[in-house]
Structure formats: structure tokens, C-alpha cells
Motif scaffolding. Structure first.
Motif, PDB file in Angstrom:
ATOM      1  N   GLU A   5       0.820  -1.217   0.000  1.00  0.00           N
ATOM      2  CA  GLU A   5       0.000   0.000   0.000  1.00  0.00           C
ATOM      3  C   GLU A   5       0.854   1.267   0.000  1.00  0.00           C
ATOM      4  OE1 GLU A   5       0.267  -2.234   2.332  1.00  0.00           O
ATOM      5  OE2 GLU A   5       0.666  -1.292   4.268  1.00  0.00           O
ATOM      6  N   HIS A   6       2.093   1.158   0.447  1.00  0.00           N
ATOM      7  CA  HIS A   6       2.940   2.354   0.489  1.00  0.00           C
ATOM      8  C   HIS A   6       3.311   2.860  -0.901  1.00  0.00           C
ATOM      9  CE1 HIS A   6       4.330   1.174   4.829  1.00  0.00           C
ATOM     10  NE2 HIS A   6       3.061   1.531   4.756  1.00  0.00           N
ATOM     11  N   TRP A   7       3.105   2.007  -1.915  1.00  0.00           N
ATOM     12  CA  TRP A   7       3.360   2.455  -3.299  1.00  0.00           C
ATOM     13  C   TRP A   7       2.126   3.184  -3.863  1.00  0.00           C
ATOM     14  CZ3 TRP A   7       6.386  -1.436  -1.405  1.00  0.00           C
ATOM     15  CH2 TRP A   7       7.730  -1.492  -1.800  1.00  0.00           C
ATOM     16  N   CYS A   8       1.026   3.175  -3.087  1.00  0.00           N
ATOM     17  CA  CYS A   8      -0.201   3.874  -3.491  1.00  0.00           C
ATOM     18  C   CYS A   8      -0.644   3.484  -4.897  1.00  0.00           C
ATOM     19  CB  CYS A   8      -0.010   5.403  -3.409  1.00  0.00           C
ATOM     20  SG  CYS A   8       0.453   5.962  -1.774  1.00  0.00           S
ATOM     21  N   GLY A   9      -0.568   2.168  -5.208  1.00  0.00           N
ATOM     22  CA  GLY A   9      -1.030   1.691  -6.514  1.00  0.00           C
ATOM     23  C   GLY A   9       0.031   1.755  -7.594  1.00  0.00           C
ATOM     24  N   GLY A  10       1.141   2.399  -7.313  1.00  0.00           N
ATOM     25  CA  GLY A  10       2.178   2.557  -8.345  1.00  0.00           C
ATOM     26  C   GLY A  10       2.695   1.234  -8.873  1.00  0.00           C
ATOM     27  N   LEU A  11       2.810   0.246  -7.987  1.00  0.00           N
ATOM     28  CA  LEU A  11       3.371  -1.039  -8.423  1.00  0.00           C
ATOM     29  C   LEU A  11       2.401  -1.812  -9.307  1.00  0.00           C
ATOM     30  CD1 LEU A  11       5.367  -2.579  -5.431  1.00  0.00           C
ATOM     31  CD2 LEU A  11       6.226  -1.586  -7.558  1.00  0.00           C
ATOM     32  N   ASP A  12       1.113  -1.441  -9.278  1.00  0.00           N
ATOM     33  CA  ASP A  12       0.152  -2.150 -10.124  1.00  0.00           C
ATOM     34  C   ASP A  12       0.442  -1.909 -11.602  1.00  0.00           C
ATOM     35  OD1 ASP A  12      -1.012  -3.015  -7.829  1.00  0.00           O
ATOM     36  OD2 ASP A  12      -2.539  -1.434  -7.775  1.00  0.00           O
ATOM     37  N   LYS A  13       1.202  -0.861 -11.881  1.00  0.00           N
ATOM     38  CA  LYS A  13       1.530  -0.551 -13.280  1.00  0.00           C
ATOM     39  C   LYS A  13       2.755  -1.330 -13.751  1.00  0.00           C
ATOM     40  CE  LYS A  13       0.081   4.192 -12.372  1.00  0.00           C
ATOM     41  NZ  LYS A  13       0.670   5.384 -11.771  1.00  0.00           N
ATOM     42  N   VAL A  14       3.372  -2.088 -12.840  1.00  0.00           N
ATOM     43  CA  VAL A  14       4.635  -2.750 -13.170  1.00  0.00           C
ATOM     44  C   VAL A  14       4.431  -4.265 -13.155  1.00  0.00           C
ATOM     45  CG1 VAL A  14       7.060  -2.991 -12.497  1.00  0.00           C
ATOM     46  CG2 VAL A  14       5.822  -0.875 -11.980  1.00  0.00           C
ATOM     47  N   ASP A  15       4.987  -4.939 -14.153  1.00  0.00           N
ATOM     48  CA  ASP A  15       4.972  -6.407 -14.129  1.00  0.00           C
ATOM     49  C   ASP A  15       6.105  -6.875 -13.218  1.00  0.00           C
ATOM     50  OD1 ASP A  15       4.909  -9.092 -14.483  1.00  0.00           O
ATOM     51  OD2 ASP A  15       5.336  -9.069 -16.644  1.00  0.00           O
ATOM     52  N   LEU A  16       5.741  -7.404 -12.078  1.00  0.00           N
ATOM     53  CA  LEU A  16       6.756  -7.812 -11.101  1.00  0.00           C
ATOM     54  C   LEU A  16       7.110  -9.292 -11.213  1.00  0.00           C
ATOM     55  CD1 LEU A  16       5.509  -5.832  -7.974  1.00  0.00           C
ATOM     56  CD2 LEU A  16       7.409  -5.267  -9.496  1.00  0.00           C
ATOM     57  N   SER A  17       6.678  -9.923 -12.322  1.00  0.00           N
ATOM     58  CA  SER A  17       7.044 -11.329 -12.527  1.00  0.00           C
ATOM     59  C   SER A  17       8.551 -11.443 -12.694  1.00  0.00           C
ATOM     60  CB  SER A  17       6.380 -11.873 -13.796  1.00  0.00           C
ATOM     61  OG  SER A  17       4.985 -11.801 -13.684  1.00  0.00           O
ATOM     62  N   LEU A  18       9.081 -12.581 -12.281  1.00  0.00           N
ATOM     63  CA  LEU A  18      10.495 -12.844 -12.549  1.00  0.00           C
ATOM     64  C   LEU A  18      10.666 -13.001 -14.055  1.00  0.00           C
ATOM     65  CD1 LEU A  18      11.196 -15.471  -9.744  1.00  0.00           C
ATOM     66  CD2 LEU A  18      11.717 -13.017  -9.723  1.00  0.00           C
ATOM     67  N   ALA A  19      11.763 -12.480 -14.579  1.00  0.00           N
ATOM     68  CA  ALA A  19      12.020 -12.629 -16.015  1.00  0.00           C
ATOM     69  C   ALA A  19      12.330 -14.095 -16.294  1.00  0.00           C
ATOM     70  CB  ALA A  19      13.202 -11.750 -16.413  1.00  0.00           C
ATOM     71  N   SER A  20      11.670 -14.652 -17.303  1.00  0.00           N
ATOM     72  CA  SER A  20      11.885 -16.077 -17.574  1.00  0.00           C
ATOM     73  C   SER A  20      12.725 -16.252 -18.837  1.00  0.00           C
ATOM     74  CB  SER A  20      10.548 -16.798 -17.720  1.00  0.00           C
ATOM     75  OG  SER A  20       9.859 -16.292 -18.831  1.00  0.00           O
ATOM     76  N   VAL A  21      13.298 -17.424 -18.984  1.00  0.00           N
ATOM     77  CA  VAL A  21      14.075 -17.746 -20.188  1.00  0.00           C
ATOM     78  C   VAL A  21      13.553 -19.061 -20.756  1.00  0.00           C
ATOM     79  CG1 VAL A  21      16.133 -16.535 -19.410  1.00  0.00           C
ATOM     80  CG2 VAL A  21      15.885 -18.964 -18.887  1.00  0.00           C
ATOM     81  N   LYS A  22      13.914 -19.317 -22.016  1.00  0.00           N
ATOM     82  CA  LYS A  22      13.416 -20.519 -22.693  1.00  0.00           C
ATOM     83  C   LYS A  22      14.028 -21.781 -22.101  1.00  0.00           C
ATOM     84  CE  LYS A  22      11.620 -18.864 -26.863  1.00  0.00           C
ATOM     85  NZ  LYS A  22      10.966 -19.377 -28.040  1.00  0.00           N
ATOM     86  N   VAL A  23      13.218 -22.826 -22.059  1.00  0.00           N
ATOM     87  CA  VAL A  23      13.662 -24.117 -21.540  1.00  0.00           C
ATOM     88  C   VAL A  23      13.398 -25.183 -22.595  1.00  0.00           C
ATOM     89  CG1 VAL A  23      13.203 -25.904 -19.799  1.00  0.00           C
ATOM     90  CG2 VAL A  23      13.217 -23.490 -19.138  1.00  0.00           C
ATOM     91  N   GLY A  24      14.347 -26.094 -22.773  1.00  0.00           N
ATOM     92  CA  GLY A  24      14.157 -27.252 -23.637  1.00  0.00           C
ATOM     93  C   GLY A  24      14.631 -28.491 -22.901  1.00  0.00           C
ATOM     94  N   ARG A  25      14.096 -29.637 -23.273  1.00  0.00           N
ATOM     95  CA  ARG A  25      14.456 -30.883 -22.577  1.00  0.00           C
ATOM     96  C   ARG A  25      14.761 -31.957 -23.597  1.00  0.00           C
ATOM     97  NH1 ARG A  25       9.070 -30.966 -18.885  1.00  0.00           N
ATOM     98  NH2 ARG A  25       9.845 -32.970 -18.152  1.00  0.00           N
ATOM     99  N   TRP A  26      15.848 -32.672 -23.352  1.00  0.00           N
ATOM    100  CA  TRP A  26      16.169 -33.837 -24.181  1.00  0.00           C
ATOM    101  C   TRP A  26      17.079 -34.784 -23.401  1.00  0.00           C
ATOM    102  CZ3 TRP A  26      21.103 -35.443 -25.643  1.00  0.00           C
ATOM    103  CH2 TRP A  26      21.090 -36.647 -26.369  1.00  0.00           C
ATOM    104  N   GLY A  27      16.799 -36.075 -23.493  1.00  0.00           N
ATOM    105  CA  GLY A  27      17.707 -37.084 -22.952  1.00  0.00           C
ATOM    106  C   GLY A  27      17.893 -36.997 -21.450  1.00  0.00           C
ATOM    107  N   GLY A  28      16.890 -36.456 -20.744  1.00  0.00           N
ATOM    108  CA  GLY A  28      17.048 -36.284 -19.302  1.00  0.00           C
ATOM    109  C   GLY A  28      17.784 -35.006 -18.948  1.00  0.00           C
ATOM    110  N   TYR A  29      18.208 -34.254 -19.966  1.00  0.00           N
ATOM    111  CA  TYR A  29      18.907 -32.985 -19.749  1.00  0.00           C
ATOM    112  C   TYR A  29      17.933 -31.823 -19.883  1.00  0.00           C
ATOM    113  CZ  TYR A  29      23.244 -35.642 -20.532  1.00  0.00           C
ATOM    114  OH  TYR A  29      24.273 -36.550 -20.453  1.00  0.00           O
ATOM    115  N   VAL A  30      18.190 -30.770 -19.105  1.00  0.00           N
ATOM    116  CA  VAL A  30      17.415 -29.536 -19.199  1.00  0.00           C
ATOM    117  C   VAL A  30      18.334 -28.449 -19.748  1.00  0.00           C
ATOM    118  CG1 VAL A  30      16.070 -27.821 -17.942  1.00  0.00           C
ATOM    119  CG2 VAL A  30      16.074 -30.219 -17.174  1.00  0.00           C
ATOM    120  N   TYR A  31      17.910 -27.822 -20.821  1.00  0.00           N
ATOM    121  CA  TYR A  31      18.700 -26.759 -21.444  1.00  0.00           C
ATOM    122  C   TYR A  31      17.948 -25.441 -21.311  1.00  0.00           C
ATOM    123  CZ  TYR A  31      21.166 -30.631 -23.708  1.00  0.00           C
ATOM    124  OH  TYR A  31      21.891 -31.771 -23.951  1.00  0.00           O
ATOM    125  N   ILE A  32      18.698 -24.342 -21.266  1.00  0.00           N
ATOM    126  CA  ILE A  32      18.049 -23.035 -21.318  1.00  0.00           C
ATOM    127  C   ILE A  32      18.668 -22.221 -22.451  1.00  0.00           C
ATOM    128  CG2 ILE A  32      17.525 -23.020 -18.850  1.00  0.00           C
ATOM    129  CD1 ILE A  32      19.723 -20.840 -18.551  1.00  0.00           C
TER     130      ILE A  32
END
Ligand code: FES
Ligand SMILES: [Fe+2]
Length: 446
Positions: free
Chosen positions: A122-149
Motif C-alpha cells: 500500500e505504500h506504493w499507493c497503486g504505483g506497483l500495479d503498473k509494473v509487471d513484477l514477474s520474474l524474467a523467464s528464459v526458454k527451456v528445452g528438454r532432451w535425454g534427461g537434460y534440461v537446457y536453457i
């Protein structure tokens, strides 16, 4: 014969020289961040390291860190490991969470990376609602039991990038294997020096003289697109442990046991107890006159039966396909796999920050186990490269060489290196493709 073995002339590359700059230059090491690591699919971890929803693995590369996370639906996601409040790291190492939590001011995110808590919002008085606070994600692929990004949102799909690898190694079902052991160390050489030591066999006679005894003789490298394969010249059968060396003076029926026993003692990998036992029985049962083909067939039949009895199912792979597998694979840029039907040896070599003279080397053995009977393993730091307890003979022999390669290149006494156009062709292929990313230092034809 190996499928490529009959085309030796074609396999020999034009002789080239390689500049030392990519291995020693601080500026080059910095540029690798934007030109290579920000663009390429890179191995983050194995799926078995994050088996359950909420399990995470913190993957660090250069000055960046990523949280590789098993989501509620069993999928895998990866987020930049950076708090959206003021940037603190959220995780280190591995662990299990119900949600991600920043220890500094207590902001929180769900496993999908969506912000679920801001203390005193509440101390941001709604200011943070204008911001996407999600963690930045990166692409993931999987093959052979391995995880790649991949950090590049416009990258090609992992399946395209890995196509030749998936085509040849895919049928071996590495995803059905689990860690047998896994070890790592910080090593004083460039990450490419260490990677290259494990994708060429030219050094075997001088560095690993014991391998000539039951071994495969001359090896060759060949490009598989951006990746490369190493294979034995003039060997029947594929993969270490199942190939019957053309160079040995031993009876064919005795060779598998001797070779597999040597792998057990000097590599701690490239074999299974099943294969060792089957090879012992083959040596006892077959006549002196047995041909390599008969020995190979008998060995495979026995090993298959022993494993079936203990609940280990082999993937069905035709012998002609095994011949295409060869000995080992360089998966661009920093992964090496020695694959086989029921076991594999693997390497990942990462730069150590921006220091061109240091890297983080991880080496592990995989094996196919009966369901649920895999051993409990951890990454074990093993810094003593001379210790017989920490490293097997073969790897100690490599460790003895690689840092001196680095020292020689750093000394300024040489500007170019001259790789063997057949046996070190995988190294040339690596440098050629790396040069495409980096925009400099391509191999120069002599
Ligand atoms: S830095 Fe993460 S909550 Fe403040
Ligand atoms: Fe070696």
C-alpha cells in the motif's frame, strides 16, 4: 566397419591453424557473454536433479544466475535469479520450495514466477500495479534427461539445434539413466581447452598409454552440424566397451572383458557391472576361434539377459545404428557425452566468471538402473587432481596436461596451434562454429 570408417579420406579436414586468442584473451572471454552464452542452448541440469514440483536447481554462468524449477504441472521453467525489488539472488544450489522468497525484504513469487507478495504494498499507493513484477523467464528445452536453457527469446527450438545429436543418441534413451557418480572441480585452464581434451583421441597414445593395450587405435572426429562425433577407425561395433579393437594382439573372445575391466579400474565409467560379468562369461564360454562379430553378439546377448533378470530394460537399437553412435559426442558448446546402451559418461565445462584461465569442470557417470534402485548421489567437489581417491587414472592423466596447455598459450610464445586434421577434427569444428558466433578467430587453412 564403422559407417564413416570406410570414408577416411572424406573425413580428413583441410589442415588449419587455430589462433590462441579465444583461449587466453580477457576481452574475448567478456565477449563470449553477449555473442555466445546469450544466444546458445546450454545445459542447465538434469531432470533427475529436480524431480518434484517445487524442486529447483540454480544454474550459474559467468555473472548470471538462473532458477531452473519444476512447476506444479511437471513442466520445467527457468527464471532469472534476480529479485524484482532490488535485485538480490533468490536461490543458490539446489532445494525445494513452495514459492520463491527474497530473504532481504520478503517479496515472493509462485513457481510460475508471478509475484504473490510485496510487503507493505500500500505504500506504493497503486504505483506497483503498473509494473509487471514477474520474474524474467528464459526458454527451456528438454532432451535425454537434460534440461537446457536459452537466453535468446528468438532462438531456434532445442530440437532443431540438437537435431544430429537427437537423431543418433536419442534412441539410446539417456533420459532413462540416472547419475552413478558426479564430481566437479575448478580447473586452471580455459573452458574450451578442457572441452576439447574430451572430444579428440589424438592425445590417447601419449597421455593414456594404457588405452592402446585393448583399445581402439586411431580415432577420428567428424562434424555433425555444429556438434561433432569421435569414432574409432576400423572397429567393429560401437561405443567403448563393446567395440572389438583392431589393434590388439589378444584373442577376440578375451578383449571385451579386458577392455571393460580396464574401464572399470581406470575410468570408473564406460561400463556396467552387468557388462563386466557378461564379458567374463563370454571369455569363458567361447572358443579361441570366435570372431569379433561372434564375440560381440554373445556378449550383448548375455548382458541383455542379465539386465532383463534384474529389471533393466534396454532400448532397442539396431547394431547398424550403434555403429553410428561412435565413441563420443561434442554437444556445442560445452557438453561432451560418451553414450552407450546402459551407461554414459558426461562432461560440462563452464567458464569461471570472466577469467579466461579458469573453468568449472563437471564430470559424471550415468547408468540405467532398475526402477527406483538408482544410488543417491550429490555433486562432490574433488579439487585434488593427483588424488587416486578423487579421480580415476584416465582423468588424472588429462588433468596433468590441460593446465600446461593453458600456460603455454598464455606465455605469448605461440600464436597458432596446428590440430590434427583427422583426429582433432572435432576441435576444428568447434572453433569454426564458435567463430561464427563470435565473429572472429575462424580456423585458417594452411
Ligand atoms: S531485494 Fe528482494 S525483497 Fe528487496
Ligand atoms: Fe584424455
Amino acid at each position: 566397419m564403422n559407417d564413416v570408417g570406410g570414408k577416411l579420406d572424406e573425413a580428413i579436414e583441410a589442415p588449419v591453424r587455430l589462433h590462441v586468442e579465444p583461449y587466453v584473451s580477457k576481452a574475448y572471454a567478456r565477449e563470449e557473454k553477449d555473442k555466445l552464452w546469450s544466444k546458445v542452448w546450454q545445459l542447465a541440469c538434469r531432470e533427475e536433479e529436480i524431480p518434484n514440483p517445487g524442486d529447483y536447481y540454480t544454474y550459474d554462468i559467468l555473472d548470471q544466475s538462473f532458477i531452473v524449477l519444476r512447476a506444479e504441472d511437471g513442466g520445467i521453467v527457468a527464471h532469472h535469479n534476480v529479485c524484482r525489488h532490488r535485485g538480490k539472488r533468490l536461490t543458490s544450489g539446489t532445494g525445494h520450495v513452495s514459492h520463491l522468497h527474497c530473504g532481504y525484504h520478503g517479496w515472493q513469487w509462485n513457481l510460475r514466477g508471478e509475484n504473490i507478495r510485496v510487503l507493505n504494498k500500500e505504500h506504493w499507493c497503486g504505483g506497483l500495479d503498473k509494473v509487471d513484477l514477474s520474474l524474467a523467464s528464459v526458454k527451456v528445452g528438454r532432451w535425454g534427461g537434460y534440461v537446457y536453457i536459452n537466453l535468446d527469446p528468438d532462438c531456434e527450438p532445442l530440437e532443431e539445434f540438437l537435431a544430429p545429436v537427437i537423431d543418433v543418441i536419442g534412441p539410446l534413451d539417456l533420459g532413462g539413466m540416472r547419475y552413478k557418480w558426479r564430481k566437479w572441480l575448478r580447473y586452471p585452464a580455459n573452458w574450451k581447452v578442457v572441452t576439447e581434451a574430451f572430444i579428440e583421441g589424438y592425445h590417447a597414445p601419449a597421455t593414456h598409454p594404457q588405452t592402446a593395450k585393448f583399445g581402439t587405435g586411431v580415432t577420428a572426429g567428424s562434424a555433425e552440424g555444429i556438434h561433432a562425433k569421435m569414432w574409432a577407425v576400423g572397429v567393429e561395433g560401437g561405443g567403448i566397451g563393446t567395440g572389438i579393437g583392431a589393434t590388439s594382439t589378444h584373442k577376440p573372445k578375451d578383449l571385451p572383458f579386458l577392455g571393460i575391466q580396464q574401464a572399470a579400474e581406470t575410468v570408473w565409467a564406460n561400463y556396467s557391472e552387468t557388462l563386466l560379468e557378461a564379458a567374463r562369461l563370454t571369455a569363458q564360454a567361447l572358443p579361441e576361434s570366435a570372431t569379433p562379430a561372434e564375440v560381440g553378439a554373445d556378449l550383448m546377448r548375455r548382458a541383455h539377459a542379465i539386465d532383463a533378470a534384474r529389471g533393466v530394460e534396454w532400448p532397442e537399437v539396431a547394431p547398424e545404428h550403434m555403429a553410428r553412435v561412435g565413441i563420443n559426442w561434442h554437444v556445442f558448446p560445452n557438453q561432451v557425452i560418451l553414450p552407450n546402451l546402459t551407461f554414459a559418461l558426461g562432461f560440462r565445462v563452464r567458464p569461471d566468471g570472466f577469467d579466461p584461465n579458469s573453468c568449472i569442470t563437471e564430470i559424471y557417470a550415468l547408468e540405467r538402473y532398475p526402477d527406483g534402485l538408482e544410488p543417491k548421489t550429490e555433486w562432490v567437489e574433488s579439487p585434488d587432481i593427483t588424488s587416486k581417491e578423487q579421480w580415476p587414472l584416465l582423468l588424472r592423466q588429462d588433468f596433468r596436461q590441460m593446465h600446461e596447455i593453458q600456460q603455454g598459450m598464455v606465455s605469448g610464445s605461440i600464436e597458432y596451434m596446428y590440430p590434427n586434421p583427422l583426429q582433432e577434427a572435432g576441435v576444428v569444428n568447434f572453433q569454426r562454429n564458435l567463430a561464427d558466433y563470435m565473429g572472429c578467430c575462424a580456423p585458417e587453412v594452411l
